[in-house]
Design an enzyme around this catalytic site. Structure first.
Site, PDB file in Angstrom:
ATOM      1  N   GLY A 112       0.811  -1.214   0.000  1.00 28.80           N
ATOM      2  CA  GLY A 112       0.000   0.000   0.000  1.00 28.80           C
ATOM      3  C   GLY A 112       0.840   1.257   0.000  1.00 28.80           C
ATOM      4  N   HIS A 164       2.118   4.699  -5.019  1.00 31.37           N
ATOM      5  CA  HIS A 164       2.615   5.854  -5.755  1.00 31.37           C
ATOM      6  C   HIS A 164       2.746   5.446  -7.217  1.00 31.37           C
ATOM      7  CE1 HIS A 164       6.384   3.690  -5.556  1.00 31.37           C
ATOM      8  NE2 HIS A 164       6.335   3.716  -4.233  1.00 31.37           N
ATOM      9  N   GLY A 220       5.136   4.549  -8.956  1.00 31.25           N
ATOM     10  CA  GLY A 220       5.919   3.328  -9.212  1.00 31.25           C
ATOM     11  C   GLY A 220       5.015   2.104  -9.202  1.00 31.25           C
ATOM     12  N   HIS A 221       4.137   2.005  -8.203  1.00 32.28           N
ATOM     13  CA  HIS A 221       3.196   0.878  -8.153  1.00 32.28           C
ATOM     14  C   HIS A 221       2.259   0.919  -9.360  1.00 32.28           C
ATOM     15  CE1 HIS A 221       3.910   1.478  -3.674  1.00 32.28           C
ATOM     16  NE2 HIS A 221       4.243   0.216  -3.843  1.00 32.28           N
ATOM     17  N   ASP A 244      13.751  -2.217  -6.009  1.00 38.03           N
ATOM     18  CA  ASP A 244      14.041  -3.230  -4.993  1.00 38.03           C
ATOM     19  C   ASP A 244      14.646  -4.444  -5.692  1.00 38.03           C
ATOM     20  OD1 ASP A 244      12.831  -1.804  -2.724  1.00 38.03           O
ATOM     21  OD2 ASP A 244      10.983  -2.080  -3.835  1.00 38.03           O
ATOM     22  N   VAL A 302      10.613   3.987 -11.223  1.00 38.73           N
ATOM     23  CA  VAL A 302       9.967   5.256 -11.584  1.00 38.73           C
ATOM     24  C   VAL A 302      10.525   6.325 -10.649  1.00 38.73           C
ATOM     25  CG1 VAL A 302       7.770   6.494 -11.766  1.00 38.73           C
ATOM     26  CG2 VAL A 302       7.899   4.070 -12.380  1.00 38.73           C
ATOM     27  N   SER A 328       9.250   5.928  -3.627  1.00 45.46           N
ATOM     28  CA  SER A 328       9.198   4.941  -2.557  1.00 45.46           C
ATOM     29  C   SER A 328       8.186   5.429  -1.530  1.00 45.46           C
ATOM     30  CB  SER A 328      10.579   4.836  -1.889  1.00 45.46           C
ATOM     31  OG  SER A 328      10.456   4.222  -0.623  1.00 45.46           O
ATOM     32  N   SER A 329       7.468   4.485  -0.934  1.00 46.36           N
ATOM     33  CA  SER A 329       6.493   4.881   0.099  1.00 46.36           C
ATOM     34  C   SER A 329       7.217   5.535   1.267  1.00 46.36           C
ATOM     35  CB  SER A 329       5.719   3.657   0.590  1.00 46.36           C
ATOM     36  OG  SER A 329       5.167   2.981  -0.513  1.00 46.36           O
TER      37      SER A 329
HETATM   38  O1  PAF Z   1       7.909  -4.509  -2.095  1.00 45.89           O
HETATM   39  C1  PAF Z   1       6.974  -4.641  -1.275  1.00 45.89           C
HETATM   40  O2  PAF Z   1       6.081  -3.796  -1.194  1.00 45.89           O
HETATM   41  C2  PAF Z   1       6.920  -5.870  -0.383  1.00 45.89           C
HETATM   42  O3  PAF Z   1       8.190  -6.270  -0.002  1.00 45.89           O
HETATM   43  C3  PAF Z   1       6.133  -7.046  -0.997  1.00 45.89           C
HETATM   44  C4  PAF Z   1       6.781  -7.573  -2.255  1.00 45.89           C
HETATM   45  C5  PAF Z   1       4.711  -6.595  -1.304  1.00 45.89           C
HETATM   46  C6  PAF Z   1       6.062  -8.196   0.018  1.00 45.89           C
HETATM   47  O4  PAF Z   1       5.456  -7.801   1.189  1.00 45.89           O
END
Ligand code: PAF
Length: 283
Positions: free
Chosen positions: A33, A36, A38-39, A151, A177, A186-187
């Site tokens: 959650g 941003h 990037g997600h 990551d 991103v 990044s969050s």
């Molecule tokens: O990158 C993340 O947000 C977390 O490490 C993941 C892959 C969702 C696992 O909890």
């Protein structure tokens, strides 16, 4: 398209079973959650590749050390849900009791890869990541799953785990991103003070310096790392946790840089730990 929210493992399973019975491929984006851009780039790519897209939001207690930010990790479900409204089909939001019952004992560990690089200062972190992702893969049973290059150790470790345990899923690793000033999204950027946020732009400049150094013909890893350190010194508040260059297949340290070698680093600004990386043979 209306976003379906599944709060239980059973509900999620019913949803994907129905999608599969319609012949749909399942794309999966696991997240914690505080979404941003990037997600969202991962979700958009999943949308392009698959008829059905599942996103999970679960702040996984197993991957946080006792002194880490599990409790204060940003939880912004209402906002995340709005951001995903038109972007995916199903949002999976299990709670910790469902994911880890009182008798839970089983963990997944990618031996030798969990305690290097970021794992050195975060004991247990990658074991927690591998365990939750294995569990999520078993629940969602995706055809493809999407992870960010930011990551990179996590993404490579999940790919290794999936191959080793024969999960029938393709792991897609998509580009980092960045904010317009170069900071990787990044969050955890939300934790930075104004001053630290400004100084943190030094990280992407240091990565550019590394790529430039290699392009100029320097392949000695120590020379490249030295230039990165020098650049990071421009930010008075930056405290380097590690800088290294690794082989993307073995995760071993390299002495001489190859096209596929990855420079990765972790830098702290106050209590906030930021990570970033770049492939050195790429411009
Ligand atoms: O990158 C993340 O947000 C977390 O490490 C993941 C892959 C969702 C696992 O909890």
């Amino acid at each position: 398209m209306s976003l379906r929210v599944a709060r239980s493992i059973a509900a999620l399973r019913r949803y994907v079973t129905a999608a599969r019975s319609r012949g749909q491929k399942i794309g999966f984006v696991p997240t914690m959650g505080a979404l941003h851009e990037g997600h969202l780039s991962l979700v958009r790519r999943a949308r392009k590749d698959n008829a059905c897209v599942v996103v999970s939001i679960f702040v996984n207690p197993l991957q946080f050390g006792p002194q880490e930010d599990y409790r204060r990790y940003p939880r912004t479900l209402a906002r995340d849900r709005t951001m995903l409204a038109d972007a995916c089909d199903c949002l999976f939001v299990p709670d910790a009791r469902q994911m880890y019952g009182p008798e839970f004992r089983t963990h997944v560990e990618v031996q030798g890869w969990s305690d290097v690089w970021c794992g050195e200062s975060r004991p247990g972190h990658f074991r927690g990541v591998a365990t939750v992702v294995a569990k999520l893969f078993n629940i969602v049973q995706p055809d493809q799953a999407y992870f960010g290059h930011k990551d990179i150790q996590q993404a490579l470790l999940i790919r290794r785990m999936s191959e080793d345990l024969s999960f029938p899923v393709k792991i897609r690793i998509l580009p980092t991103v960045r904010e317009p000033d170069g900071l990787a999204m990044s969050s955890r950027n939300a934790y930075l003070s104004h001053e630290h946020r400004q100084q943190a732009t030094v990280i992407s400049r240091a990565l550019d310096e590394a790529v430039k150094t290699v392009r100029e013909g320097n392949r000695d890893a120590e020379v490249v790392i030295g230039r990165v350190r020098q650049r990071l010194r421009q930010a008075s508040e930056a405290s380097v946790e590690y800088i290294g260059i690794m082989d993307p297949v073995t995760l071993d340290k390299v002495r001489m840089v190859e096209r596929s070698s990855i420079l990765l680093l972790a830098v702290r600004f106050g209590n906030t730990r930021l990570i970033d990386n770049c492939v050195l043979g790429e411009s």
